[in-house]
Design an enzyme around this catalytic site. Sequence first.
Site, PDB file in Angstrom:
ATOM      1  N   TYR A   1     -13.009   1.339   6.252  1.00  0.00           N
ATOM      2  CA  TYR A   1     -12.658   0.255   5.322  1.00  0.00           C
ATOM      3  C   TYR A   1     -13.891  -0.516   4.868  1.00  0.00           C
ATOM      4  O   TYR A   1     -13.896  -1.207   3.889  1.00  0.00           O
ATOM      5  CB  TYR A   1     -11.645  -0.680   5.993  1.00  0.00           C
ATOM      6  CG  TYR A   1     -10.338   0.040   6.195  1.00  0.00           C
ATOM      7  CD1 TYR A   1     -10.021   0.600   7.419  1.00  0.00           C
ATOM      8  CD2 TYR A   1      -9.470   0.222   5.136  1.00  0.00           C
ATOM      9  CE1 TYR A   1      -8.850   1.295   7.588  1.00  0.00           C
ATOM     10  CE2 TYR A   1      -8.290   0.926   5.297  1.00  0.00           C
ATOM     11  CZ  TYR A   1      -7.992   1.460   6.534  1.00  0.00           C
ATOM     12  OH  TYR A   1      -6.838   2.171   6.700  1.00  0.00           O
TER      13      TYR A   1
ATOM     14  N   GLU B   1     -10.529   3.117  -6.256  1.00  0.00           N
ATOM     15  CA  GLU B   1      -9.122   2.909  -5.903  1.00  0.00           C
ATOM     16  C   GLU B   1      -8.834   1.520  -5.354  1.00  0.00           C
ATOM     17  O   GLU B   1      -9.634   0.935  -4.629  1.00  0.00           O
ATOM     18  CB  GLU B   1      -8.716   3.943  -4.852  1.00  0.00           C
ATOM     19  CG  GLU B   1      -7.309   3.759  -4.350  1.00  0.00           C
ATOM     20  CD  GLU B   1      -6.929   4.726  -3.258  1.00  0.00           C
ATOM     21  OE1 GLU B   1      -7.737   5.623  -2.936  1.00  0.00           O
ATOM     22  OE2 GLU B   1      -5.831   4.576  -2.701  1.00  0.00           O
TER      23      GLU B   1
ATOM     24  N   GLU C   1      -4.468  13.682  -2.837  1.00  0.00           N
ATOM     25  CA  GLU C   1      -5.076  13.295  -1.557  1.00  0.00           C
ATOM     26  C   GLU C   1      -4.467  14.136  -0.444  1.00  0.00           C
ATOM     27  O   GLU C   1      -3.267  14.408  -0.442  1.00  0.00           O
ATOM     28  CB  GLU C   1      -4.802  11.824  -1.262  1.00  0.00           C
ATOM     29  CG  GLU C   1      -5.423  11.368   0.057  1.00  0.00           C
ATOM     30  CD  GLU C   1      -5.198   9.900   0.329  1.00  0.00           C
ATOM     31  OE1 GLU C   1      -4.298   9.329  -0.286  1.00  0.00           O
ATOM     32  OE2 GLU C   1      -5.927   9.332   1.139  1.00  0.00           O
TER      33      GLU C   1
ATOM     34  N   GLU D   1      -0.863   2.867  -4.532  1.00  0.00           N
ATOM     35  CA  GLU D   1      -0.461   3.235  -3.160  1.00  0.00           C
ATOM     36  C   GLU D   1       0.533   2.216  -2.594  1.00  0.00           C
ATOM     37  O   GLU D   1       1.449   2.572  -1.862  1.00  0.00           O
ATOM     38  CB  GLU D   1      -1.716   3.289  -2.324  1.00  0.00           C
ATOM     39  CG  GLU D   1      -1.525   3.357  -0.852  1.00  0.00           C
ATOM     40  CD  GLU D   1      -2.865   3.330  -0.160  1.00  0.00           C
ATOM     41  OE1 GLU D   1      -3.858   3.798  -0.751  1.00  0.00           O
ATOM     42  OE2 GLU D   1      -2.922   2.866   0.971  1.00  0.00           O
TER      43      GLU D   1
ATOM     44  N   HIS E   1      -9.258  -0.705  -0.975  1.00  0.00           N
ATOM     45  CA  HIS E   1      -8.135  -1.193  -0.150  1.00  0.00           C
ATOM     46  C   HIS E   1      -7.846  -2.663  -0.428  1.00  0.00           C
ATOM     47  O   HIS E   1      -7.443  -3.393   0.491  1.00  0.00           O
ATOM     48  CB  HIS E   1      -8.436  -1.019   1.343  1.00  0.00           C
ATOM     49  CG  HIS E   1      -8.480   0.398   1.795  1.00  0.00           C
ATOM     50  ND1 HIS E   1      -9.668   1.086   1.989  1.00  0.00           N
ATOM     51  CD2 HIS E   1      -7.498   1.288   2.058  1.00  0.00           C
ATOM     52  CE1 HIS E   1      -9.403   2.318   2.387  1.00  0.00           C
ATOM     53  NE2 HIS E   1      -8.111   2.475   2.429  1.00  0.00           N
TER      54      HIS E   1
ATOM     55  N   HIS F   1     -11.389  12.847   3.056  1.00  0.00           N
ATOM     56  CA  HIS F   1     -12.121  11.606   3.354  1.00  0.00           C
ATOM     57  C   HIS F   1     -13.416  11.903   4.100  1.00  0.00           C
ATOM     58  O   HIS F   1     -13.400  12.574   5.141  1.00  0.00           O
ATOM     59  CB  HIS F   1     -11.268  10.696   4.242  1.00  0.00           C
ATOM     60  CG  HIS F   1     -10.008  10.220   3.608  1.00  0.00           C
ATOM     61  ND1 HIS F   1      -9.161   9.335   4.219  1.00  0.00           N
ATOM     62  CD2 HIS F   1      -9.434  10.486   2.406  1.00  0.00           C
ATOM     63  CE1 HIS F   1      -8.116   9.082   3.427  1.00  0.00           C
ATOM     64  NE2 HIS F   1      -8.256   9.773   2.333  1.00  0.00           N
TER      65      HIS F   1
ATOM     66  N   ARG G   1      -1.380   6.116  -7.997  1.00  0.00           N
ATOM     67  CA  ARG G   1      -1.623   6.520  -6.602  1.00  0.00           C
ATOM     68  C   ARG G   1      -0.393   6.357  -5.704  1.00  0.00           C
ATOM     69  O   ARG G   1      -0.523   6.171  -4.514  1.00  0.00           O
ATOM     70  CB  ARG G   1      -2.731   5.644  -6.039  1.00  0.00           C
ATOM     71  CG  ARG G   1      -4.117   6.080  -6.447  1.00  0.00           C
ATOM     72  CD  ARG G   1      -4.649   7.236  -5.646  1.00  0.00           C
ATOM     73  NE  ARG G   1      -4.839   6.906  -4.235  1.00  0.00           N
ATOM     74  CZ  ARG G   1      -4.500   7.700  -3.226  1.00  0.00           C
ATOM     75  NH1 ARG G   1      -3.942   8.867  -3.460  1.00  0.00           N
ATOM     76  NH2 ARG G   1      -4.705   7.337  -1.976  1.00  0.00           N
TER      77      ARG G   1
ATOM     78  N   GLN H   1       4.810   2.003   9.316  1.00  0.00           N
ATOM     79  CA  GLN H   1       4.763   0.682   9.960  1.00  0.00           C
ATOM     80  C   GLN H   1       6.161   0.135  10.271  1.00  0.00           C
ATOM     81  O   GLN H   1       6.301  -0.858  10.986  1.00  0.00           O
ATOM     82  CB  GLN H   1       4.026  -0.332   9.059  1.00  0.00           C
ATOM     83  CG  GLN H   1       2.533  -0.088   8.912  1.00  0.00           C
ATOM     84  CD  GLN H   1       2.183   0.910   7.830  1.00  0.00           C
ATOM     85  OE1 GLN H   1       3.057   1.599   7.315  1.00  0.00           O
ATOM     86  NE2 GLN H   1       0.905   1.023   7.503  1.00  0.00           N
TER      87      GLN H   1
HETATM   88  C1  GCO Z   1      -5.435   6.046   1.297  1.00  0.00           C
HETATM   89  C2  GCO Z   1      -5.052   4.865   2.121  1.00  0.00           C
HETATM   90  C3  GCO Z   1      -5.613   4.985   3.512  1.00  0.00           C
HETATM   91  C4  GCO Z   1      -4.948   3.954   4.410  1.00  0.00           C
HETATM   92  C5  GCO Z   1      -3.649   4.467   5.024  1.00  0.00           C
HETATM   93  C6  GCO Z   1      -2.477   3.687   4.531  1.00  0.00           C
HETATM   94  O1  GCO Z   1      -5.897   5.878   0.159  1.00  0.00           O
HETATM   95  O2  GCO Z   1      -5.183   7.142   1.837  1.00  0.00           O
HETATM   96  O3  GCO Z   1      -5.520   3.683   1.506  1.00  0.00           O
HETATM   97  O4  GCO Z   1      -7.007   4.810   3.417  1.00  0.00           O
HETATM   98  O5  GCO Z   1      -5.748   3.637   5.438  1.00  0.00           O
HETATM   99  O6  GCO Z   1      -3.456   5.778   4.778  1.00  0.00           O
HETATM  100  O7  GCO Z   1      -1.350   4.482   4.522  1.00  0.00           O
HETATM  101 MG    MG Z   2      -5.835   3.980  -0.584  1.00  0.00          MG
END
Ligand code: GCO
Ligand code: MG
Length: 427
Positions: free
Chosen positions: A155, A252, A355, A278, A228, A124, A299, A40
């Site tokens: 989402y 998560e 992942e 994350e 998220h 995914h 994460r 981003q």
């Molecule tokens: C994940 C992330 C993705 C996001 C995106 C953010 O767990 O891989 O939450 O779902 O959309 O990758 O970088």
């Molecule tokens: Mg995530």
Amino acid sequence: MKITNIKCILTAPANIGLAVVKIETDQPGLYGVGCATFTQRLTTVKAAIEDYLKPLLVGRDPSRIEEIWQLSYQNSYWRNSPVLNNAISGIDQALWDIKGKVAGLPVYELFGGKSREAAAVYRHADGRDPQEVADNVLKLAEQGYQYIRCQLGGYGGIAKQQGAGTKAVGSYNNVGVYGGIKNQTRSPYGAQPGEYYDPDIYCRTVPEMFEHVRKVVGFDLQLLHDVHERIAPMDAIRLAKALEPYRLFFFEDPLAPEDQEWFKVLRQHAAVPIAMGELFTHPLEWRPLIVNQLIDYIRVHISDIGGITPALKLARLCEAFNVRTAFHGPGDVSPIGHAANVHIDVHVHNFGVQEFSGFNEVLEEVFPGCPQVREGYIYPNEGPGLGIDIDETKAAKYPIHNDMAQFSGGAVNWTQSRRPDGTVARP
Ligand code: GCO
Ligand code: MG
């Protein structure tokens, strides 16, 4: 040995902007590559590298990885931002790559060798309705994946903007899988453009999704879900409890980093393994959750915390508290970043799962040496260093651009989420 040049290469072979650092040395043909991908804010990372870290580091000895990491981390005085951490990560990973090449060893050997031949990965499975999610789970299971993330519409709670008076409807038709009309929440006239979703619909449809998916695929597969951080803390607790019967491998980002105090409440109410990290960039975000055993998987996106050096330290801290690794590995990590993940994954004792978002043909061309996946496991390259490279000529054929599909600031996309009343929400 001396660093002679440092450059940041921006490229988007899969239409997701990636940032890669290349460090050149005074030894003929010896250079290193590292991932600095903060998709981003790519150009700010590039500036942080080329305008600040390059003048700081050119002329120094690339073998001094720890010292260079600490020097770079302190050099901005203010620290722990995702931009600066990603810049430092690109340098750090490239220095580990160089050290491995000098030693003639894969980087995991420098950490202390393998604890496993390969790292189990998860993919995914998204869908507009529970059956589509189940179908996609089965497709991935047929390819050998044992760990699969299940999401309704990516989402969840997705609403469609329909002109004046946005109608927020469920992420699939308005009739629940088992009957009953999903409530239709409406938005005020003149609602601003955005990716609308309804947290209430999200919270009610996710348990329905897992009820259906478990009925279809059974319990032999490890299923995961990613909130998220898009719902209120109490809704996250209610959702976690509702998901207990479906034996998730992990749940998560149930809460936002800013809602850290709620993790102990969540821990008291739901027996669901929690994965978080994350969005972390600061040690004060992960330390309390680990030492108080409020999470089960860490994460982090390793370039967001500064690269391999801090990721190894974090993994060691986690081992002491029985927290396992589950590094972030979506499309907005470069193949070099994925390779760095895998070198740590095959080494650390407390590995959980990795992942993985897959590489398209172009990525494989631009990044020779992409780690390979077979039957649900990803294998490190046995070559020296990280075992991967970047073909700069090919990378130049895929320039980044502002209106990129996923992550541009301009176009309305997933980072411009709004709740039904139009309130801007966390993506
Ligand atoms: C994940 C992330 C993705 C996001 C995106 C953010 O767990 O891989 O939450 O779902 O959309 O990758 O970088
Ligand atoms: Mg995530």
